[in-house]
Design a protein around this motif. Sequence first.
Motif, PDB file in Angstrom:
ATOM      1  N   PHE A 105     -13.203 -24.506  -1.148  1.00 59.71           N
ATOM      2  CA  PHE A 105     -13.157 -24.036   0.246  1.00 59.71           C
ATOM      3  C   PHE A 105     -11.867 -23.320   0.596  1.00 59.71           C
ATOM      4  N   THR A 106     -10.962 -23.141  -0.395  1.00 54.76           N
ATOM      5  CA  THR A 106      -9.746 -22.358  -0.126  1.00 54.76           C
ATOM      6  C   THR A 106      -9.536 -21.357  -1.252  1.00 54.76           C
ATOM      7  N   GLU A 139      -6.359 -34.137   7.573  1.00 58.36           N
ATOM      8  CA  GLU A 139      -6.703 -32.741   7.327  1.00 58.36           C
ATOM      9  C   GLU A 139      -5.927 -31.886   8.317  1.00 58.36           C
ATOM     10  N   GLY A 179      -3.140 -31.323  -1.096  1.00 56.17           N
ATOM     11  CA  GLY A 179      -3.848 -30.114  -1.500  1.00 56.17           C
ATOM     12  C   GLY A 179      -3.902 -29.153  -0.321  1.00 56.17           C
ATOM     13  N   SER A 180      -3.888 -27.836  -0.640  1.00 52.65           N
ATOM     14  CA  SER A 180      -3.871 -26.874   0.461  1.00 52.65           C
ATOM     15  C   SER A 180      -4.421 -25.534   0.001  1.00 52.65           C
ATOM     16  N   ARG A 182     -15.309 -42.912  -1.019  1.00 55.86           N
ATOM     17  CA  ARG A 182     -15.770 -42.486  -2.345  1.00 55.86           C
ATOM     18  C   ARG A 182     -16.070 -43.724  -3.178  1.00 55.86           C
ATOM     19  N   GLN A 231      -7.521 -40.048   5.027  1.00 49.98           N
ATOM     20  CA  GLN A 231      -6.960 -38.719   4.783  1.00 49.98           C
ATOM     21  C   GLN A 231      -6.488 -38.125   6.101  1.00 49.98           C
ATOM     22  N   HIS A 265     -14.280 -36.575   2.371  1.00 50.22           N
ATOM     23  CA  HIS A 265     -12.975 -36.056   2.766  1.00 50.22           C
ATOM     24  C   HIS A 265     -13.035 -35.717   4.254  1.00 50.22           C
ATOM     25  N   ALA A 271      -5.534 -24.385   5.310  1.00 50.66           N
ATOM     26  CA  ALA A 271      -5.959 -25.773   5.492  1.00 50.66           C
ATOM     27  C   ALA A 271      -5.226 -26.632   4.483  1.00 50.66           C
ATOM     28  N   PHE A 272      -5.127 -27.899   4.782  1.00 48.18           N
ATOM     29  CA  PHE A 272      -4.520 -28.830   3.832  1.00 48.18           C
ATOM     30  C   PHE A 272      -5.112 -30.213   4.046  1.00 48.18           C
ATOM     31  N   GLY A 273      -4.993 -31.037   3.018  1.00 50.27           N
ATOM     32  CA  GLY A 273      -5.498 -32.402   3.138  1.00 50.27           C
ATOM     33  C   GLY A 273      -4.658 -33.324   2.285  1.00 50.27           C
ATOM     34  N   PHE A 291      -9.707 -25.331  -5.050  1.00 53.00           N
ATOM     35  CA  PHE A 291     -10.655 -26.030  -4.180  1.00 53.00           C
ATOM     36  C   PHE A 291     -11.713 -25.006  -3.808  1.00 53.00           C
ATOM     37  N   SER A 327     -12.418 -32.814   5.379  1.00 51.51           N
ATOM     38  CA  SER A 327     -12.675 -31.374   5.507  1.00 51.51           C
ATOM     39  C   SER A 327     -13.906 -30.995   6.353  1.00 51.51           C
ATOM     40  N   GLN A 338     -13.151 -29.550   9.626  1.00 48.43           N
ATOM     41  CA  GLN A 338     -12.831 -28.108   9.698  1.00 48.43           C
ATOM     42  C   GLN A 338     -14.060 -27.351  10.198  1.00 48.43           C
TER      43      GLN A 338
END
Length: 379
Positions: free
Chosen positions: A272-273, A231, A303-304, A216, A229, A190, A326-328, A270, A192, A195
């Motif tokens: 990380f959030t 981010e 996603g966020s 992936r 993606q 991803h 954050a979002f992706g 997620f 991320s 970040q």
Amino acid sequence: MPRDGTNRLIETATAEIAVATSLEALDDVRVKYLGRRGSLTLAMRELGALDPAARRSAGAELNAAKDRITTMLAEAAQRLGRAALEQRLAAERADVTLPVPFAGDGRIHPISQTIDEIVAIFGEMGFVVAEGPHIEEDYYNFTALNIPPEHPARQEHDTFYLPPRAVHRTSQAATVGAAGDGSRLVLRTHTSPVQIRTMLAQQPPIRIIVPGRTFRADHDATHSPMFHQVEGLVVDRSTHMGHLKGCLIEFCRAFFGLDDLPVRFRPSYFPFTEPSAEVDIGCSRQGGHLEIGAGGDWLEILGSGMVHPKVLQNCGIDPAQYQGFAFGMGIERIAMLKYGIPDLRAFYDSDLRWLRHYGFLPLDIPSLVRGSLTGVSAA
Ligand code: PHE
């Protein structure tokens, strides 16, 4: 130097200046006569050997010759400079009535177009573009994002691992290298990890957008082993969930060009959030036909969440002072939705017929009606 010697000198200098076709050639002439070892300079140096009366008349003569040559050189330099400028102006003339170059042949790929659109929307909101490597350390891709070794998310990501490295680098990642193999290289699953890289490299306020490739080990009609993606990350002292919501509602409406597009935030998870939210947009699927913006149904598009305090801590940012969101999102997916592209695999086939149909001209204005929305699987 006798009088006719001086005259000859002026004559040859005049002739040489006349044929000099460049400023460099002109400078050669200057050096030849007026340089430190130039003929006029040397003649002047010899004046000292003459008796006073002869020295006076010869000196006046040489000075006059020097002035003459200097003036001629300056005039010629001006002439050559003007000519060079005119030549450049003629050669670089731009005909603004010509069609856009290659407009007939080339097309901008829908992925590039979509990235440009996303960057433009977030750019207006003050985000700057950041990038990171495709080959990433396990530490940045997982561990620093609060996805520890043995966390199930690692399996869900279907990670492409590179062969273990013989020598572990002495980076921060190496500290977890022994237990968690944190320095092992992966193809980032991803965007991320950017970040983490950004927060380690700079102090808040942070407002970045990160478009890029991700990987992936997954391949079917709706998954490609390489995909894209984007981010987003915002960190500041007073950033809160309201900012996340406002920012993403604004984005969805701008991207799909629908001022009243319904947007829903659905609790999610997620690592990380915290809290995390999935973002859905309103749509209708009546009669197998997908219509974005209509009511009745929802379509997940990104996603966020609020950046997890542990993630801030991992990057040396004090969670008591700073918060972030954050979002992706997957670029292919939202490009398919916006432009009615039915099959993911066609993105990477380089089929010219497909590109002519779904691609964009350099000055194309994006629209929702490209292609046909019928048959889009709204999984
Ligand atoms: N990285 C997540 C994914 O690939 C998306 C995400 C990014 C979610 C940032 C929340 C915050 O699915």
